[in-house]
Design a protein around this motif. Structure first.
Motif, PDB file in Angstrom:
ATOM      1  N   ARG A   1      23.641  12.535 -11.659  1.00 47.08           N
ATOM      2  CA  ARG A   1      23.333  11.104 -11.831  1.00 47.08           C
ATOM      3  C   ARG A   1      23.453  10.791 -13.320  1.00 47.08           C
ATOM      4  NH1 ARG A   1      22.553   8.856  -6.758  1.00 47.08           N
ATOM      5  NH2 ARG A   1      21.502   7.137  -7.776  1.00 47.08           N
ATOM      6  N   MET A   2      22.344  10.864 -14.067  1.00 47.21           N
ATOM      7  CA  MET A   2      22.433  10.574 -15.497  1.00 47.21           C
ATOM      8  C   MET A   2      22.984  11.767 -16.273  1.00 47.21           C
ATOM      9  SD  MET A   2      19.409  10.396 -18.208  1.00 47.21           S
ATOM     10  CE  MET A   2      18.600   8.852 -18.315  1.00 47.21           C
ATOM     11  N   LEU A   3      22.584  12.970 -15.857  1.00 48.21           N
ATOM     12  CA  LEU A   3      22.990  14.183 -16.564  1.00 48.21           C
ATOM     13  C   LEU A   3      23.852  15.050 -15.645  1.00 48.21           C
ATOM     14  CD1 LEU A   3      19.465  14.973 -18.008  1.00 48.21           C
ATOM     15  CD2 LEU A   3      21.346  13.900 -19.208  1.00 48.21           C
TER      16      LEU A   3
ATOM     17  N   PHE B   1      27.681   4.963 -17.929  1.00 47.86           N
ATOM     18  CA  PHE B   1      26.582   4.716 -18.860  1.00 47.86           C
ATOM     19  C   PHE B   1      25.479   3.873 -18.246  1.00 47.86           C
ATOM     20  CE2 PHE B   1      30.266   5.477 -21.652  1.00 47.86           C
ATOM     21  CZ  PHE B   1      29.799   6.653 -22.200  1.00 47.86           C
ATOM     22  N   ASP B   2      25.791   2.631 -17.945  1.00 48.95           N
ATOM     23  CA  ASP B   2      24.740   1.703 -17.566  1.00 48.95           C
ATOM     24  C   ASP B   2      24.088   2.096 -16.241  1.00 48.95           C
ATOM     25  OD1 ASP B   2      23.152  -0.491 -17.803  1.00 48.95           O
ATOM     26  OD2 ASP B   2      24.534  -1.781 -16.703  1.00 48.95           O
ATOM     27  N   ARG B   3      24.904   2.525 -15.278  1.00 43.50           N
ATOM     28  CA  ARG B   3      24.347   2.739 -13.940  1.00 43.50           C
ATOM     29  C   ARG B   3      23.978   4.193 -13.673  1.00 43.50           C
ATOM     30  NH1 ARG B   3      27.578  -1.710 -10.312  1.00 43.50           N
ATOM     31  NH2 ARG B   3      27.012  -3.439 -11.651  1.00 43.50           N
ATOM     32  N   GLN B   4      24.165   5.031 -14.657  1.00 47.29           N
ATOM     33  CA  GLN B   4      23.704   6.412 -14.597  1.00 47.29           C
ATOM     34  C   GLN B   4      24.107   7.130 -13.322  1.00 47.29           C
ATOM     35  OE1 GLN B   4      19.522   6.515 -15.379  1.00 47.29           O
ATOM     36  NE2 GLN B   4      19.750   5.715 -17.437  1.00 47.29           N
TER      37      GLN B   4
ATOM     38  N   GLU C   1      22.749  -0.833 -23.210  1.00 42.55           N
ATOM     39  CA  GLU C   1      23.531   0.248 -22.591  1.00 42.55           C
ATOM     40  C   GLU C   1      24.063   1.210 -23.659  1.00 42.55           C
ATOM     41  OE1 GLU C   1      24.658  -2.956 -22.159  1.00 42.55           O
ATOM     42  OE2 GLU C   1      23.829  -3.421 -20.182  1.00 42.55           O
TER      43      GLU C   1
ATOM     44  N   ARG D   1      21.292   3.337 -25.228  1.00 39.50           N
ATOM     45  CA  ARG D   1      20.830   4.402 -24.337  1.00 39.50           C
ATOM     46  C   ARG D   1      21.865   5.519 -24.243  1.00 39.50           C
ATOM     47  NH1 ARG D   1      18.860  -0.077 -21.341  1.00 39.50           N
ATOM     48  NH2 ARG D   1      20.571   0.021 -19.869  1.00 39.50           N
ATOM     49  N   ALA D   2      23.151   5.124 -24.213  1.00 34.25           N
ATOM     50  CA  ALA D   2      24.195   6.147 -24.147  1.00 34.25           C
ATOM     51  C   ALA D   2      24.148   7.032 -25.393  1.00 34.25           C
ATOM     52  CB  ALA D   2      25.565   5.491 -24.014  1.00 34.25           C
TER      53      ALA D   2
ATOM     54  N   ILE E   1      20.893   9.291 -25.217  1.00 33.44           N
ATOM     55  CA  ILE E   1      20.969  10.352 -24.216  1.00 33.44           C
ATOM     56  C   ILE E   1      21.930  11.452 -24.684  1.00 33.44           C
ATOM     57  CG2 ILE E   1      21.702  10.890 -21.855  1.00 33.44           C
ATOM     58  CD1 ILE E   1      20.665   8.049 -21.132  1.00 33.44           C
TER      59      ILE E   1
ATOM     60  N   ILE F   1      21.074  15.424 -25.170  1.00 31.96           N
ATOM     61  CA  ILE F   1      21.829  16.514 -24.546  1.00 31.96           C
ATOM     62  C   ILE F   1      22.458  17.394 -25.609  1.00 31.96           C
ATOM     63  CG2 ILE F   1      23.753  17.078 -23.019  1.00 31.96           C
ATOM     64  CD1 ILE F   1      23.251  14.386 -21.658  1.00 31.96           C
TER      65      ILE F   1
ATOM     66  N   PHE G   1      13.572   2.650 -24.060  1.00 30.08           N
ATOM     67  CA  PHE G   1      14.110   2.431 -22.715  1.00 30.08           C
ATOM     68  C   PHE G   1      13.450   1.176 -22.176  1.00 30.08           C
ATOM     69  CE2 PHE G   1      15.344   6.953 -22.606  1.00 30.08           C
ATOM     70  CZ  PHE G   1      16.559   6.851 -21.953  1.00 30.08           C
TER      71      PHE G   1
ATOM     72  N   GLN H   1      14.915   4.339 -15.751  1.00 26.88           N
ATOM     73  CA  GLN H   1      16.022   4.807 -16.580  1.00 26.88           C
ATOM     74  C   GLN H   1      15.797   6.189 -17.186  1.00 26.88           C
ATOM     75  OE1 GLN H   1      16.132   1.620 -19.344  1.00 26.88           O
ATOM     76  NE2 GLN H   1      17.456   0.326 -18.103  1.00 26.88           N
ATOM     77  N   PHE H   2      14.528   6.522 -17.492  1.00 23.84           N
ATOM     78  CA  PHE H   2      14.288   7.789 -18.186  1.00 23.84           C
ATOM     79  C   PHE H   2      13.677   8.865 -17.280  1.00 23.84           C
ATOM     80  CE2 PHE H   2       9.742   6.938 -18.546  1.00 23.84           C
ATOM     81  CZ  PHE H   2       9.704   5.554 -18.518  1.00 23.84           C
TER      82      PHE H   2
ATOM     83  N   LEU I   1      15.342  12.269 -17.332  1.00 28.32           N
ATOM     84  CA  LEU I   1      15.033  13.062 -18.526  1.00 28.32           C
ATOM     85  C   LEU I   1      13.706  13.797 -18.343  1.00 28.32           C
ATOM     86  CD1 LEU I   1      16.044  10.558 -21.365  1.00 28.32           C
ATOM     87  CD2 LEU I   1      17.284  12.583 -20.628  1.00 28.32           C
TER      88      LEU I   1
ATOM     89  N   PRO J   1      18.948   2.900 -11.676  1.00 25.93           N
ATOM     90  CA  PRO J   1      19.965   2.047 -12.298  1.00 25.93           C
ATOM     91  C   PRO J   1      21.195   1.842 -11.421  1.00 25.93           C
ATOM     92  CG  PRO J   1      19.171   3.653 -13.875  1.00 25.93           C
ATOM     93  CD  PRO J   1      18.572   4.023 -12.558  1.00 25.93           C
TER      94      PRO J   1
END
Lengths: 293, 411
Positions: free
Chosen positions: A41-43, A254-257, B67, B70-71, B74, B78, B88, B93-94, B97, B376
């Protein structure tokens, strides 16, 4: 020994380039494809869920709309830019006065970024700010041109803005080709009494084949990566009616992860490019090598 | 000669490097508050943190929705080089993490400063996961407001609406008077806000929670929701052609100048009202959820990524403490146009609209924003749905119901 070393030297000199190609290009492409089969998803995740995100991709309306749009945009943009660019080149080739001035004017849009092009045309075509409002102010109140606000028409305007920008480039490439055509051909055609349009259609255009292929490759690459033009001109709207695949990838990345969905979309784009551009590039490669031999 | 000269230079350089390390708790803070009112607000944080013995390093990344910021943040986490703190939205969104163990817990600061007691419960539960606190909330925004121009309504000869039927009567009158009835932006996220506005106001908070919290598809197929979809569908007749390509601030400024009657937008629209030299509540009217008033809670938080350097934790805890201190909360939120996350601070300096919001918060009439309830990915699909529905009149209310049911049930 000495001979071997000298044969090795260019390879050593090329080593950094090879490393960059292998790791930065091929490596990341493979990695992206790998991610598209995971549940990331995000990662990024290391698991394997098969074609799940591809299934979701093709059942997502926005992706389907994006693919349709890039097809519509691609056909209109490439055909439009080639035709218009060819006519501009032919007209400039008539030994007109102030040729360099016109050449600069026609080529100038290409010096602008797609973002500037998109914004400028957005303002011109906005029904309540631009052309339509201007006509209303002049008293022609029945004039309507609201395509930018209409979901079923906006993509054509995006293609139009693209043509406006890119046809100058096509013109420059084809003009160079036209100048390379032997004068004697024209003289021979004149003696035979062949009409000018037939000379262009049956002799000049086939001779310009390589030039057209070059222009086609450049335009096709612009179609695949079209993103900034849409973002600046419509933001993908109205609604999702002018969304394109590149924007789909960026939004999901990015935005929608959801990087699994984003990488599966980019993999599909990659395969599409391979299928469409591969044969063209291959043909050019053969063509060039054949000529060199 | 030359060697000693070099040594002297080296000594000076080392001294320069060493001084700030001894002086303060350094904190690099990544955020996306770059507009005029926003950077004035974030400056209040900086001042307070520096006064408390810290050293604030600003790492602002522009871009309205954050956006890009956050990119960047993140990627830095990483990549093993995280910032001390990172912004955030108060949302999911987080959460990923947290699951990956990349964020520092703030349990110690939270316990010492009694966060569980003083912070609004919706916000507190949004920043806690698995019994630990992972983020410092700084403000409460509500996305669900209806703004109107009293001057335009007067010109059209109508009153401010109390119900949705009133609203449509007003919209008709405005249309007749040649004023843009409903000024909206063409951006999909603003149309999603409009949908949330109608859902909360006409459908009510219970229906909203059933759909987004309980993921109840039957609630979407209910007659109550049909009413919401019908209102949305009808609203499209009152939009103007200039909507496409218009930004949210241009839409609210049409209301501020009286060129348009109504606009659905979050409470950050107040910033534009104030910048235009007008008073929120008098020159531009505000309604928090027409019909069934409710405060739809959103906002911003700071998370604190785990650091390699153990000393960084002290700076992080100091920063979290400062962000939540009563004085900083008031100073920051007055400039930002949002409400403090603490219920125990002085709100007498807020404007009329802000006070309406605080009253709703105090009376318990609030719901968590949809970003806290869905991830999201789903939030993005909701934008697509609302954006398509608003721009394409061939889509019926029934299509909208089906589209939403598909999104909610796929979760």
């Amino acid at each position: 020994m000495k001979l071997r070393l000298s044969a090795l030297t260019p390879q050593i000199a090329l080593l950094p380039t090879w490393l960059i190609v292998v790791f930065a290009y091929v490596g990341t492409v493979i990695w992206s494809i790998r991610i598209s089969f995971s549940s990331s998803r995000m990662l990024p995740e290391g698991d394997f869920v098969g074609l799940k995100s591809y299934e979701r991709l093709f059942s997502t309306q926005r992706w389907v709309v994006s693919v349709e749009n890039v097809a519509i945009f691609g056909v209109i943009f490439i055909v439009g830019a080639l035709v218009l660019g060819f006519f501009l080149a032919v007209m400039l080739d008539q030994r007109i006065k102030a040729e360099s001035l016109f050449r600069t004017i026609f080529l100038y849009p290409y010096a602008m970024s797609f973002v500037v092009t998109g914004l400028a045309w957005q303002w011109i075509l906005n029904p309540s700010l631009g052309l339509q409002q201007m006509m209303h102010n002049f008293g022609w109140t029945s004039f309507t041109f609201d395509w930018l606000a209409r979901g079923d028409r906006a993509i054509y305007l995006v293609a139009f803005a693209g043509i406006w920008q890119a046809s100058g480039l096509v013109m420059a490439i084809l003009l160079a080709g036209l100048r390379g055509i032997d004068e004697d051909l024209w003289k021979a055609a004149k003696i035979d009494g062949i009409p000018t349009w037939r000379v262009y259609l049956h002799i000049v255009i086939p001779l310009l084949g390589g030039m057209f292929a070059t222009a086609l490759v450049l335009l096709a690459a612009a179609v695949v990566k079209v993103y900034d033009l849409v973002v600046a001109m419509t933001g993908g709207g109205p609604g999702i009616s002018t969304e394109v695949p590149a924007k789909f990838v960026i939004d999901y990345l990015f935005d929608r992860q959801n990087i699994a969905l984003a990488t599966s979309a980019s993999t599909v784009m990659f395969l599409a490019v391979l299928f469409v551009l591969g044969p063209i590039l291959y043909r050019q490669y053969i063509h060039n090598n054949g000529r060199a031999a | 000669m030359r060697l000693s000269h070099h040594l002297a230079l080296l000594g000076t350089a080392l001294a320069c490097l060493a001084t700030p390390v001894q002086a303060a708790e350094k904190a690099e803070v990544l955020h996306w508050w770059t507009s005029g009112s926003e950077s004035a607000a974030v400056n209040e944080f900086k001042k307070a943190f520096n006064a408390a013995g810290g050293e604030w390093t600003d790492a602002a990344v522009a871009g309205g929705g954050g956006e890009t910021a956050r990119a960047v943040g993140i990627n830095r986490i990483i990549g093993g080089n995280p910032t001390t703190a990172m912004q955030f939205n108060t949302s999911q969104q987080f959460y990923e993490l947290i699951d990956k163990g990349l964020l520092q817990t703030l349990d110690d600061v939270a316990a010492k400063d009694n966060w569980a007691k003083v912070i609004n419960p919706v916000i507190y539960s949004a920043v806690s996961k698995n019994g630990h606190v992972y983020a410092a909330p700084v403000n409460i925004h509500s996305n669900v407001w209806l703004w109107f121009s009293p001057a335009a309504l007067k010109k059209a000869g109508v009153e401010a609406p109390k119900t949705w039927d009133d609203l449509f009567k007003d919209l008709d009158a405005l249309k007749k008077a040649g004023i843009i009835p409903l000024a909206q932006s063409g951006d999909a996220w603003t149309q999603n806000l409009t949908f949330m506005n109608v859902l909360i106001g006409a459908g009510g908070p219970e229906l909203y929670l059933k759909i987004f919290k309980d993921r109840d598809v039957n609630a979407i197929k209910s007659p109550e929701f049909k009413k919401v979809a019908d209102i949305l569908a009808k609203m499209r007749d009152y939009l103007d052609e200039g909507m496409q390509g218009r930004q949210w601030n241009q839409a609210i400024s049409l209301v501020i100048t009286g060129q348009a009657g109504f606009n659905f937008m979050g409470d950050w629209a107040k910033g534009e009202v104030v910048v235009a030299g007008k008073v929120p509540g008098t020159d531009v009217g505000c309604i928090p959820g027409l019909g069934k008033s409710s405060y739809w809670i959103g906002g911003d938080v700071f998370v604190f990524p785990k650091q390699k350097d153990a000393g960084a934790l002290k700076a992080q805890e100091l920063l979290a403490h400062v962000l939540l201190s009563p004085e900083t909360q008031v100073a920051f939120n007055n400039k930002k146009g949002s409400a403090p996350v603490r219920a125990d601070v002085d709100t007498s300096t807020m404007d009329a609209c802000g006070k309406q919001g605080v009253a709703l918060l105090g009376s318990g009439a609030f719901v968590p924003g949809s970003d806290m309830l869905v991830n999201p990915d789903v939030a993005g699909q909701l934008n697509d749905l609302a954006g398509t529905f608003f721009s394409d009149k061939s889509k019926t209310a029934a299509d909208f119901v089906d589209g939403l049911a598909k999104i909610v049930s796929s979760q």
